[in-house]
Write an enzyme that holds these catalytic residues in place. Structure first.
Site, mmCIF file in Angstrom:
data_model
loop_
_atom_site.group_PDB
_atom_site.id
_atom_site.type_symbol
_atom_site.label_atom_id
_atom_site.label_comp_id
_atom_site.label_asym_id
_atom_site.label_seq_id
_atom_site.Cartn_x
_atom_site.Cartn_y
_atom_site.Cartn_z
ATOM 1 N N LEU A 1 4.235 -11.348 19.410
ATOM 2 C CA LEU A 1 4.932 -12.399 20.139
ATOM 3 C C LEU A 1 4.369 -13.722 19.624
ATOM 4 C CD1 LEU A 1 4.731 -11.015 23.811
ATOM 5 C CD2 LEU A 1 6.198 -10.266 21.933
ATOM 6 N N ASP B 1 -1.178 -22.468 30.709
ATOM 7 C CA ASP B 1 -0.295 -21.651 29.882
ATOM 8 C C ASP B 1 0.948 -21.348 30.704
ATOM 9 O OD1 ASP B 1 0.994 -19.753 28.294
ATOM 10 O OD2 ASP B 1 -0.884 -18.893 27.569
ATOM 11 N N ARG C 1 3.723 -19.902 29.603
ATOM 12 C CA ARG C 1 4.594 -18.919 28.964
ATOM 13 C C ARG C 1 4.883 -17.722 29.851
ATOM 14 N NH1 ARG C 1 1.369 -18.372 23.388
ATOM 15 N NH2 ARG C 1 -0.337 -18.456 24.903
#
Length: 214
Positions: free
Chosen positions: A57, A132, A134
């Site tokens: 990823l 983060d 994500r």
């Protein structure tokens, strides 16, 4: 995948990839309908994925991937991942999550704060942003659409494996990437170890950071 609509392949096209160091390989680029976040993520299929493919990823990094910035290790990781995945067979998911999900402009604002002494996570916090941001729901959708339910994950980041497992993907093994240090990114890499438990050699990075500061 828990309570997540299925995504479907949209188009698949063969593209010859060429890198600055002369490495080249042909890949299939796959786009998708129905991704949860509405972003234009792309799967890069390399070699024959097989029953348990090697998967990375890779979050988009304009500064590192395109311009070769030494402030991070994204460009070298992308280059390494393409070759390692092509050799074994697998997929690189190129995810449009610039700056760990905060976007390009915010990332550059965070760079300015890092120039004043903050680390990459402290800079995000100072901007009122998550360390983060994500989310890998779309990545799990892409894998399912490609028929991949079990994989080995090419990553130093334990959070990626944990999120994929929570989304129903079987991560058999987490395979570490190389370590790509420069005088400009060693503090960034060290922060990744201390703040988010990336599997990188902390003692070596600490020594390099101290020498760079000196």
């Amino acid at each position: 995948m828990p309570d997540t609509p299925a995504a479907t392949p949209r188009a698949r096209v063969r593209v010859p990839l060429r890198f600055h160091d002369g490495y080249s390989v042909d890949a299939d680029l796959v786009t998708f309908h129905g991704l949860a976040d509405g972003q234009e993520h792309v799967a890069v299929v390399l070699g024959d994925p097989g029953p348990v493919p090697l998967v990375r990823l890779h979050s988009e990094c304009l500064t590192g991937d395109v311009f070769g910035s030494d402030r991070c290790d994204c460009g070298p990781q992308l280059r390494e991942a393409v070759e390692r995945i092509a050799d074994r067979g697998g997929v690189l998911l190129y995810l449009r999550q610039e700056g760990r999900g905060i976007g390009l402009y915010n990332k550059l604002d965070a760079y300015a704060l890092q120039d004043q002494g903050l680390d990459t996570y402290e800079a995000n916090a100072a901007l009122g942003l998550p360390e983060d941001a994500r989310d890998y729901t779309a990545a799990a959708q892409m894998l399912a659409a490609l028929g991949i339910g079990e994989l080995d994950l090419l990553s130093n980041n334990p959070d990626k494996a944990e999120q994929l497992r929570a989304l129903g993907v079987v991560v058999r093994d987490r395979v570490p990437t190389g370590v790509f240090t420069t005088a400009h990114n060693v503090r960034y890499l060290r922060a990744k170890v201390l703040q988010t438990q990336h599997t990188l050699p902390l003692a070596e990075l600490t020594d390099l950071a101290e020498r760079s500061a000196g």
